[in-house]
Design a protein around this motif. Structure first.
Motif, PDB file in Angstrom:
ATOM      1  N   TYR A 172      -4.933  13.002  -5.326  1.00 28.80           N
ATOM      2  CA  TYR A 172      -3.702  13.447  -5.976  1.00 28.80           C
ATOM      3  C   TYR A 172      -3.988  14.573  -6.964  1.00 28.80           C
ATOM      4  O   TYR A 172      -3.267  15.581  -7.009  1.00 28.80           O
ATOM      5  N   PHE A 230      -3.416   3.421   1.111  1.00 30.16           N
ATOM      6  CA  PHE A 230      -4.280   3.122  -0.019  1.00 30.16           C
ATOM      7  C   PHE A 230      -3.770   1.887  -0.741  1.00 30.16           C
ATOM      8  O   PHE A 230      -2.590   1.803  -1.085  1.00 30.16           O
ATOM      9  N   SER A 266       0.846  -1.187   0.000  1.00 30.66           N
ATOM     10  CA  SER A 266       0.000   0.000   0.000  1.00 30.66           C
ATOM     11  C   SER A 266       0.881   1.236   0.000  1.00 30.66           C
ATOM     12  O   SER A 266       2.072   1.178   0.303  1.00 30.66           O
ATOM     13  N   TYR A 267       0.283   2.340  -0.346  1.00 27.68           N
ATOM     14  CA  TYR A 267       0.964   3.620  -0.317  1.00 27.68           C
ATOM     15  C   TYR A 267       0.121   4.581   0.498  1.00 27.68           C
ATOM     16  O   TYR A 267      -0.999   4.911   0.098  1.00 27.68           O
ATOM     17  N   LYS A 268       0.631   4.992   1.640  1.00 29.91           N
ATOM     18  CA  LYS A 268      -0.074   5.882   2.560  1.00 29.91           C
ATOM     19  C   LYS A 268      -1.472   5.351   2.900  1.00 29.91           C
ATOM     20  O   LYS A 268      -2.441   6.091   2.958  1.00 29.91           O
ATOM     21  N   ARG A 326     -11.761   8.087  -8.970  1.00 30.38           N
ATOM     22  CA  ARG A 326     -11.903   8.257  -7.520  1.00 30.38           C
ATOM     23  C   ARG A 326     -10.598   7.920  -6.796  1.00 30.38           C
ATOM     24  O   ARG A 326     -10.259   8.538  -5.795  1.00 30.38           O
ATOM     25  N   HIS A 327      -9.862   6.929  -7.322  1.00 34.34           N
ATOM     26  CA  HIS A 327      -8.594   6.536  -6.715  1.00 34.34           C
ATOM     27  C   HIS A 327      -7.580   7.682  -6.778  1.00 34.34           C
ATOM     28  O   HIS A 327      -6.844   7.926  -5.818  1.00 34.34           O
ATOM     29  N   TYR A 328      -7.540   8.388  -7.889  1.00 36.52           N
ATOM     30  CA  TYR A 328      -6.580   9.464  -8.078  1.00 36.52           C
ATOM     31  C   TYR A 328      -7.136  10.846  -7.728  1.00 36.52           C
ATOM     32  O   TYR A 328      -6.453  11.849  -7.946  1.00 36.52           O
TER      33      TYR A 328
END
Length: 79
Positions: free
Chosen positions: A38, A9, A5-7, A33-35
């Motif tokens: 960012y 997520f 995972s990253y942070k 929604r995932h991005y």
């Protein structure tokens, strides 16, 4: 084995990416929604109002343009 995972997520699954490349609208929406966080971070702009107060807000026009570029990059892989 621990899931990468990253942070906090989890990465997008290969099935979602493949479905988005095949043109599935729900999969494309899931990628957007995932991005979203960012893209919001990239689109923050500094505004100064008439009183001289500084405000930071998401530039919705820039956000839409980045989302369209992301969708375009997904759709181009179909062809």
């Amino acid at each position: 084995m621990k899931q990468p995972s990253y942070k906090g997520f989890a990465p997008l699954s290969d099935a979602v990416i493949d479905a988005a490349c095949a043109g599935d609208v729900d999969a494309i929406d899931r990628i957007l929604r995932h991005y979203d966080g960012y893209i919001n971070k990239l689109c923050v702009r500094k505004y100064i109002d008439g009183s001289g107060n500084v405000h930071y807000d998401v530039d919705e026009y820039m956000k839409r343009r980045l989302q369209i570029k992301l969708i375009h990059s997904i759709v181009v892989t179909i062809e």
